[in-house]
Design a protein around this motif. Structure first.
Motif, PDB file in Angstrom:
ATOM      1  N   LEU A   1       0.825  -1.209   0.000  1.00  0.00           N
ATOM      2  CA  LEU A   1       0.000   0.000   0.000  1.00  0.00           C
ATOM      3  C   LEU A   1       0.860   1.261   0.000  1.00  0.00           C
ATOM      4  CD1 LEU A   1      -2.838  -1.018   2.480  1.00  0.00           C
ATOM      5  CD2 LEU A   1      -3.119  -0.408   0.075  1.00  0.00           C
ATOM      6  N   PHE A   2       1.895   1.298   0.842  1.00  0.00           N
ATOM      7  CA  PHE A   2       2.754   2.479   0.903  1.00  0.00           C
ATOM      8  C   PHE A   2       3.498   2.685  -0.420  1.00  0.00           C
ATOM      9  CE2 PHE A   2       2.492   2.328   5.632  1.00  0.00           C
ATOM     10  CZ  PHE A   2       2.166   3.663   5.826  1.00  0.00           C
ATOM     11  N   LEU A   3       3.993   1.609  -1.014  1.00  0.00           N
ATOM     12  CA  LEU A   3       4.686   1.739  -2.296  1.00  0.00           C
ATOM     13  C   LEU A   3       3.740   2.249  -3.378  1.00  0.00           C
ATOM     14  CD1 LEU A   3       6.955  -1.446  -2.408  1.00  0.00           C
ATOM     15  CD2 LEU A   3       7.731   0.931  -2.427  1.00  0.00           C
ATOM     16  N   MET A   4       2.531   1.709  -3.409  1.00  0.00           N
ATOM     17  CA  MET A   4       1.568   2.161  -4.404  1.00  0.00           C
ATOM     18  C   MET A   4       1.215   3.619  -4.198  1.00  0.00           C
ATOM     19  SD  MET A   4       0.056   0.768  -7.018  1.00  0.00           S
ATOM     20  CE  MET A   4       0.319   2.262  -7.962  1.00  0.00           C
ATOM     21  N   ALA A   5       1.095   4.030  -2.921  1.00  0.00           N
ATOM     22  CA  ALA A   5       0.799   5.429  -2.621  1.00  0.00           C
ATOM     23  C   ALA A   5       1.942   6.333  -3.064  1.00  0.00           C
ATOM     24  CB  ALA A   5       0.535   5.603  -1.123  1.00  0.00           C
ATOM     25  N   TRP A   6       3.190   5.922  -2.764  1.00  0.00           N
ATOM     26  CA  TRP A   6       4.320   6.758  -3.153  1.00  0.00           C
ATOM     27  C   TRP A   6       4.484   6.808  -4.667  1.00  0.00           C
ATOM     28  CZ3 TRP A   6       6.857  10.771  -2.479  1.00  0.00           C
ATOM     29  CH2 TRP A   6       8.027  11.016  -3.186  1.00  0.00           C
ATOM     30  N   ILE A   7       4.307   5.682  -5.352  1.00  0.00           N
ATOM     31  CA  ILE A   7       4.396   5.681  -6.815  1.00  0.00           C
ATOM     32  C   ILE A   7       3.369   6.641  -7.407  1.00  0.00           C
ATOM     33  CG2 ILE A   7       4.041   4.268  -8.877  1.00  0.00           C
ATOM     34  CD1 ILE A   7       5.161   1.889  -7.267  1.00  0.00           C
ATOM     35  N   SER A   8       2.180   6.696  -6.805  1.00  0.00           N
ATOM     36  CA  SER A   8       1.141   7.607  -7.287  1.00  0.00           C
ATOM     37  C   SER A   8       1.560   9.058  -7.112  1.00  0.00           C
ATOM     38  CB  SER A   8      -0.171   7.348  -6.534  1.00  0.00           C
ATOM     39  OG  SER A   8      -0.608   6.005  -6.704  1.00  0.00           O
ATOM     40  N   ILE A   9       2.187   9.375  -5.983  1.00  0.00           N
ATOM     41  CA  ILE A   9       2.687  10.739  -5.761  1.00  0.00           C
ATOM     42  C   ILE A   9       3.852  11.038  -6.694  1.00  0.00           C
ATOM     43  CG2 ILE A   9       3.800  12.265  -4.090  1.00  0.00           C
ATOM     44  CD1 ILE A   9       2.271  10.809  -1.885  1.00  0.00           C
ATOM     45  N   GLU A  10       4.750  10.068  -6.840  1.00  0.00           N
ATOM     46  CA  GLU A  10       5.951  10.289  -7.645  1.00  0.00           C
ATOM     47  C   GLU A  10       5.621  10.556  -9.108  1.00  0.00           C
ATOM     48  OE1 GLU A  10      10.326   8.232  -7.676  1.00  0.00           O
ATOM     49  OE2 GLU A  10       8.627   6.951  -8.206  1.00  0.00           O
ATOM     50  N   ARG A  11       4.520  10.007  -9.587  1.00  0.00           N
ATOM     51  CA  ARG A  11       4.139  10.266 -10.981  1.00  0.00           C
ATOM     52  C   ARG A  11       3.881  11.753 -11.206  1.00  0.00           C
ATOM     53  NH1 ARG A  11       6.464   6.538 -11.399  1.00  0.00           N
ATOM     54  NH2 ARG A  11       6.061   4.584 -12.466  1.00  0.00           N
ATOM     55  N   HIS A  12       3.351  12.456 -10.208  1.00  0.00           N
ATOM     56  CA  HIS A  12       3.181  13.909 -10.326  1.00  0.00           C
ATOM     57  C   HIS A  12       4.543  14.578 -10.511  1.00  0.00           C
ATOM     58  CE1 HIS A  12      -1.125  14.543  -9.195  1.00  0.00           C
ATOM     59  NE2 HIS A  12      -0.969  13.323  -8.696  1.00  0.00           N
ATOM     60  N   LEU A  13       5.527  14.136  -9.727  1.00  0.00           N
ATOM     61  CA  LEU A  13       6.863  14.730  -9.809  1.00  0.00           C
ATOM     62  C   LEU A  13       7.515  14.439 -11.154  1.00  0.00           C
ATOM     63  CD1 LEU A  13       8.184  13.834  -6.232  1.00  0.00           C
ATOM     64  CD2 LEU A  13       6.979  15.896  -6.966  1.00  0.00           C
ATOM     65  N   ILE A  14       7.366  13.203 -11.635  1.00  0.00           N
ATOM     66  CA  ILE A  14       8.002  12.816 -12.896  1.00  0.00           C
ATOM     67  C   ILE A  14       7.351  13.531 -14.078  1.00  0.00           C
ATOM     68  CG2 ILE A  14       8.389  10.895 -14.482  1.00  0.00           C
ATOM     69  CD1 ILE A  14       8.711   9.083 -12.067  1.00  0.00           C
ATOM     70  N   VAL A  15       6.035  13.636 -14.062  1.00  0.00           N
ATOM     71  CA  VAL A  15       5.327  14.234 -15.196  1.00  0.00           C
ATOM     72  C   VAL A  15       5.493  15.750 -15.223  1.00  0.00           C
ATOM     73  CG1 VAL A  15       3.059  14.605 -16.241  1.00  0.00           C
ATOM     74  CG2 VAL A  15       3.668  12.341 -15.367  1.00  0.00           C
ATOM     75  N   PHE A  16       5.382  16.408 -14.071  1.00  0.00           N
ATOM     76  CA  PHE A  16       5.314  17.869 -14.041  1.00  0.00           C
ATOM     77  C   PHE A  16       6.587  18.549 -13.538  1.00  0.00           C
ATOM     78  CE2 PHE A  16       0.933  16.330 -13.549  1.00  0.00           C
ATOM     79  CZ  PHE A  16       0.320  16.988 -14.616  1.00  0.00           C
ATOM     80  N   HIS A  17       7.449  17.846 -12.786  1.00  0.00           N
ATOM     81  CA  HIS A  17       8.605  18.509 -12.184  1.00  0.00           C
ATOM     82  C   HIS A  17       9.898  17.723 -12.376  1.00  0.00           C
ATOM     83  CE1 HIS A  17       5.608  21.045 -10.232  1.00  0.00           C
ATOM     84  NE2 HIS A  17       5.027  19.951  -9.758  1.00  0.00           N
ATOM     85  N   SER A  18       9.960  16.915 -13.390  1.00  0.00           N
ATOM     86  CA  SER A  18      11.114  16.039 -13.573  1.00  0.00           C
ATOM     87  C   SER A  18      12.415  16.822 -13.752  1.00  0.00           C
ATOM     88  CB  SER A  18      10.888  15.118 -14.780  1.00  0.00           C
ATOM     89  OG  SER A  18      12.002  14.300 -15.001  1.00  0.00           O
ATOM     90  N   GLN A  19      12.372  17.884 -14.526  1.00  0.00           N
ATOM     91  CA  GLN A  19      13.593  18.649 -14.815  1.00  0.00           C
ATOM     92  C   GLN A  19      14.132  19.348 -13.570  1.00  0.00           C
ATOM     93  OE1 GLN A  19      15.177  18.501 -17.687  1.00  0.00           O
ATOM     94  NE2 GLN A  19      13.610  17.116 -18.479  1.00  0.00           N
ATOM     95  N   ARG A  20      13.263  19.778 -12.684  1.00  0.00           N
ATOM     96  CA  ARG A  20      13.706  20.536 -11.513  1.00  0.00           C
ATOM     97  C   ARG A  20      14.103  19.649 -10.337  1.00  0.00           C
ATOM     98  NH1 ARG A  20       9.038  24.725 -10.307  1.00  0.00           N
ATOM     99  NH2 ARG A  20       7.789  22.934 -10.956  1.00  0.00           N
ATOM    100  N   ILE A  21      13.484  18.466 -10.227  1.00  0.00           N
ATOM    101  CA  ILE A  21      13.670  17.652  -9.021  1.00  0.00           C
ATOM    102  C   ILE A  21      14.725  16.578  -9.193  1.00  0.00           C
ATOM    103  CG2 ILE A  21      12.523  15.970  -7.512  1.00  0.00           C
ATOM    104  CD1 ILE A  21      10.050  17.647  -7.611  1.00  0.00           C
ATOM    105  N   PHE A  22      14.731  15.887 -10.311  1.00  0.00           N
ATOM    106  CA  PHE A  22      15.557  14.688 -10.436  1.00  0.00           C
ATOM    107  C   PHE A  22      16.901  14.933 -11.119  1.00  0.00           C
ATOM    108  CE2 PHE A  22      11.155  12.995 -10.271  1.00  0.00           C
ATOM    109  CZ  PHE A  22      11.291  12.284  -9.088  1.00  0.00           C
ATOM    110  N   GLN A  23      17.254  16.184 -11.365  1.00  0.00           N
ATOM    111  CA  GLN A  23      18.540  16.468 -11.985  1.00  0.00           C
ATOM    112  C   GLN A  23      19.691  16.438 -10.975  1.00  0.00           C
ATOM    113  OE1 GLN A  23      19.026  16.683 -15.309  1.00  0.00           O
ATOM    114  NE2 GLN A  23      16.849  16.166 -15.452  1.00  0.00           N
ATOM    115  N   ARG A  24      19.425  16.862  -9.755  1.00  0.00           N
ATOM    116  CA  ARG A  24      20.458  16.887  -8.722  1.00  0.00           C
ATOM    117  C   ARG A  24      20.426  15.608  -7.891  1.00  0.00           C
ATOM    118  NH1 ARG A  24      22.748  21.888  -7.636  1.00  0.00           N
ATOM    119  NH2 ARG A  24      21.868  23.625  -8.840  1.00  0.00           N
ATOM    120  N   ARG A  25      21.609  15.185  -7.477  1.00  0.00           N
ATOM    121  CA  ARG A  25      21.709  13.910  -6.765  1.00  0.00           C
ATOM    122  C   ARG A  25      20.987  13.938  -5.424  1.00  0.00           C
ATOM    123  NH1 ARG A  25      27.389  10.750  -5.338  1.00  0.00           N
ATOM    124  NH2 ARG A  25      26.417   8.879  -4.428  1.00  0.00           N
TER     125      ARG A  25
END
Length: 314
Positions: free
Chosen positions: A93-117
């Motif tokens: 359940l927690f993994l599914m919940a986090w994956i659902s949140i992370e999709r927002h980050l990947i779709v809308f904020h990928s360039q700003r969030i995942f570029q830095r280590r």
């Protein structure tokens, strides 16, 4: 639904679920690009956790449905079984919940969030580690160590009955709300808002996202998360009503609804396979080629046999 029917249903789904899980593991193992993609890390961990549930937890439940009693009859076994089952359900359940949140980050904020280590660790790896570690630690302390009370196990009930911390109202309600209700609410809200945001961005003139690039990822999330919502939401709503309004609400149907949550790990590999188009095409291509080879061999055999017979007569 009687115990024997539950056992037959689970064993029918268990075997293909294990083989499909192994095939998915092989796909990610040999496909470096898919294995290293950040968007797939959550799915890989979820499928791995699900596989552990398939080969360790579910066979114990199937043994109970077959024997209609817990075996082996040991207090330590019951404590470890409950810890394992509760932990794996909560991790899923927690993994599914986090994956659902992370999709927002990947779709809308990928360039700003995942570029830095450090941002990748903060918004990607650390949440996954929390999903994996929180539940085993929480349930191991409450069930195995059991500092609040003494467990009294009943070997005639599934999971040996309930652990004693259920009787401690504050702890039991915290467990239910934090480990079940909150992840379900996050899954539902995150998926609904993701679709709304994608549609809004698509209809607006601001070309913020590339819909074609993310369409497959969004659909994959919706398909898999629907499996969790379909089986966990009815249980969550029923128990919530029993706690807050009517203790006897759907009391006769609750055990059946709880059994249906076993279908999540049994169906998850098949649903994941359906969302992996590249792997699905490979499997279908192999099946078609094998059928063509079989048909070709049969035709060749039929054409050769008369010639061989004629040579023999001469």
């Amino acid at each position: 639904m009687d115990s024997r029917t539950k056992f037959i249903l689970m064993i029918i789904l268990e075997i293909p679920a294990i083989f499909i899980s192994i095939r998915i593991f092989i796909h990610f193992l040999i496909t470096r690009q898919a294995r290293l993609a950040l968007r797939n890390h959550g799915w890989i961990v979820l499928i791995l956790t699900n596989f552990i549930q398939l080969v360790i937890d579910l066979p114990i439940s199937m043994s109970y449905y077959y024997r209609e009693t817990v075996w082996p009859t040991s207090d330590l076994f019951c404590a470890l079984w409950d810890t394992c089952e509760f932990s794996l359900n909560s991790i899923g359940l927690f993994l599914m919940a986090w994956i659902s949140i992370e999709r927002h980050l990947i779709v809308f904020h990928s360039q700003r969030i995942f570029q830095r280590r450090w941002k990748r660790w903060l918004f990607h790896f650390i949440p996954i580690l929390f999903c994996l570690l929180w539940s085993p630690i929480f349930f191991f302390i409450l069930i195995v160590i059991s500092p609040l009370c003494t467990n009294q196990w009943d070997y005639n009930f599934l999971s040996c009955g309930a652990p004693c911390y259920y009787g401690v109202m504050i702890v039991g309600q915290f467990d239910f709300c934090f480990n079940i209700v909150i992840p379900n609410v996050i899954i539902m809200l995150a998926n609904v808002t993701l679709i709304i945001r994608v549609i809004y961005q698509k209809l607006s003139r601001q070309q913020v996202i590339h819909w074609r690039r993310h369409r497959k990822m969004v659909l994959q999330l919706w398909i898999i998360s629907s499996l969790y919502m379909a089986f966990w939401l009815p249980v969550s709503i029923t128990i919530l009503i029993q706690i807050t309004i009517d203790p006897s609400f759907m009391i006769d149907s609750l055990s059946t609804m709880q059994f249906f949550t076993y279908l999540i790990p049994l169906l998850l590999p098949m649903i994941c396979l359906s969302t992996l188009s590249d792997l699905t095409k490979k499997i279908l291509r192999r099946i078609i080629n094998s059928r063509i080879n079989i048909v070709g061999a049969v035709v060749y055999t039929r054409n050769v046999k008369p010639t061989v017979a004629a040579v023999t007569v001469r």
